[in-house]
Design an enzyme around this catalytic site. Structure first.
Site, PDB file in Angstrom:
ATOM      1  N   THR A  10      38.773  24.783  80.570  1.00  0.00           N
ATOM      2  CA  THR A  10      39.943  24.805  81.499  1.00  0.00           C
ATOM      3  C   THR A  10      39.680  25.742  82.663  1.00  0.00           C
ATOM      4  O   THR A  10      38.936  26.690  82.535  1.00  0.00           O
ATOM      5  CB  THR A  10      41.194  25.293  80.743  1.00  0.00           C
ATOM      6  OG1 THR A  10      41.437  24.395  79.668  1.00  0.00           O
ATOM      7  CG2 THR A  10      42.411  25.371  81.603  1.00  0.00           C
ATOM      8  N   GLY A  60      41.659  27.111  75.973  1.00  0.00           N
ATOM      9  CA  GLY A  60      42.170  26.260  74.902  1.00  0.00           C
ATOM     10  C   GLY A  60      43.270  26.924  74.105  1.00  0.00           C
ATOM     11  O   GLY A  60      44.224  27.487  74.643  1.00  0.00           O
TER      12      GLY A  60
END
Length: 519
Positions: free
Chosen positions: A339, A422
């Site tokens: 991410t 995450g």
């Protein structure tokens, strides 16, 4: 000021600000660049969440840009295809990507510059290529086997069968063409026509249930939602509501606020122990309750109620680990049997907290080759267990881990921040906030401080290197099973708006390749 996980993205955001764009414009432009130059972490085939605090309004605007399952996705349909469990590289874990829908909605509602102009730097990076940075190269190497498992991904993302090394100029002409189409025609170019057809054909060739109608229906999938918040240490911490896991940040803060600050400091065994125990309780609740609120009831009010959090706090002892936890949503032990995050603040004080993700490294590893779109695997948050709140269902959003954060005080934004990684994100955010606002570390120190993570589902507490040996020993003697890990937990960025001094203080995580910079 801008803080992102790659220098070129930070530079891009600042250039947008210099040319008259606002914080949101800078964030979208930076996110688009990151979707090209940090391809393991993010991409236009992923999802997006954002918190935006327009200056002078006292408001925080939240957007949910997460995707939904295909309309034919049911446990029965998957079982009929001999799918007994969800696998992170299967087409069934690919939900319809929501990022482009979110970018367009945010830009039309709050931006100053046209979306096409904001995508120009990303297009240039895709067509001309960009050198692979150190952390990107490490992640790429670790994901090479996943990429080898998909013929298209292997052709386009490996060099002679291997992950490209540091300094390799990686060119993505197909992605460049797709970005040009979006720049010219908006999100419709992504969700309809040949780009959508390419993604659908790719997924269906692998057994997916996706249709072009699913993609067309996702054009307006992103939506503004009411943010959730909690008072903490004289401030208000804002998060996006479920299906994102921001509510668990509020839970953790509420539990930990009732303890006295450990005199031993932020790297003490006492501090880490309490944080671990609180996280075990909160992630227990997450696994039981966090889901798509449009399809199931998510009891946000109960889970963030101060009385409930105080009761959870009462389960935590400083002399040993909890031998057992009560059922999710309860506090009575007697009843127990990769991410990217970025933030941008402009000269007017508009503050943007922005996160965009493929979920796991390179997402599903499935590449729609003609359009250059790597598809995420966010649907891996679903289950096939009938009756579970996260059981896969048509047009349902899965449990989501990506969570932008915003701190407000006296009706003004004082810090957009986030910690990617995450499932680690609620733990990471609360470690950072506590480091800065409770223990007094400056923004960069608060980001740098060694981290640990008990993780959902039991298992050992994973410790970054840098935590002192005596602290690790004390945690073990308290009853924690501990494990040193080489790869760090997540990566974060933050910008503190010091309104009294009249300047910004930014930080960017050395665990990534990023940079905080202002002018």
């Amino acid at each position: 000021m801008a803080a992102t996980s790659m220098p070129i993205a930070t530079f891009t955001a600042l250039e947008v600000l210099r040319q008259g764009g606002n914080a949101l414009d800078g964030a979208i432009a930076a996110a688009a660049v990151l979707a090209v130059v940090e391809p393991q972490s993010t991409g236009i085939g992923g999802d997006c969440f954002c918190l935006y605090a327009p200056a002078g309004t006292g408001r925080v605007v939240a957007i949910n840009g997460s995707g939904r399952a295909p309309s034919a996705s049911t446990p029965e349909a998957l079982r009929s295809r001999q799918v007994s469990k969800l696998v992170n590289t299967d087409p069934h874990v690919v939900t319809i990507p929501g990022a482009i829908s979110a970018w367009e909605l945010l830009n039309s509602a709050h931006g100053r510059k046209p979306l096409g102009e904001l995508l120009a730097p990303a297009i240039r990076c895709a067509e001309e290529g960009w050198p692979v940075h150190a952390r990107v190269a490490l992640d790429w190497h670790d994901a090479a086997d996943k990429l080898r498992g998909n013929a298209a991904s292997a052709r386009r993302f490996l060099v002679d069968g291997m992950a490209p090394g540091i300094g390799h100029r990686f060119v993505q002409p197909e992605l460049g063409r797709t970005l040009r189409a979006i720049a010219a025609k908006g999100a419709r170019a992504f969700y309809e026509g040949e780009i959508a057809a390419d993604m659908v054909a790719t997924l269906r060739a692998l057994g997916g249930l996706h249709t072009e109608e699913d993609f067309a229906n996702a054009l307006r999938m992103a939506e503004f939602v009411e943010p959730i918040k909690a008072s903490w240490r004289g401030m208000q911490v804002y998060q996006c509501p479920p299906n994102g896991s921001g509510l668990h940040v509020l839970q953790l803060l509420g539990i930990l606020e009732g303890f006295e600050t450990p005199e031993q400091g932020p790297m003490s065994a006492e501090r880490y122990h309490r944080h671990i125990e609180a996280a075990r309780l909160v992630y227990r609740d997450r696994d039981a309750f966090l889901a798509d609120p449009s399809q199931v009831d998510v009891p946000v009010a109960k889970l963030t109620d101060p009385a409930y959090l105080a009761a959870l706090r009462g389960l935590i002892r400083d002399d040993r680990v909890m031998p057992a936890m009560p059922p999710a949503g309860e506090s009575d032990l007697a009843r127990h049997k990769d991410t990217v995050y970025l933030c941008v603040v402009d000269a007017d004080g508009n503050a943007c907290s922005f996160i965009n993700s493929l979920f796991q490294s390179f997402g599903s590893g499935i590449l729609a080759e003609k359009s250059g779109v790597m598809l995420h695997n966010r649907g891996f948050g679903f289950r096939l267990q009938d009756g579970h709140v996260n059981c896969i269902a048509p047009n349902k959003r899965p449990l989501h881990t990506i969570i932008p954060g915003m701190v407000m005080k006296d009706g003004e934004a004082i810090m957009p921040y986030g910690v990617m990684g995450g499932h680690f994100q609620p733990m990471g955010q609360t470690l950072f906030l506590s480091n800065h606002f409770e223990f007094g570390l400056d923004v960069q120190e608060a980001i740098d401080c060694p981290r640990l993570f008990p993780g959902p589902g039991g298992g050992p507490v994973e410790l970054e290197r840098g935590i002192p040996g005596p602290v690790i020993d004390r945690l073990s003697r308290l009853g924690h099973e501990v494990k040193l890990v080489d790869k760090p937990h997540g990566g974060g960025q933050a910008i503190f708006i010091d309104r009294r001094a009249g300047h910004f203080v930014g930080g960017s995580d050395p665990r990534k390749d990023g940079l905080a910079l202002g002018f």
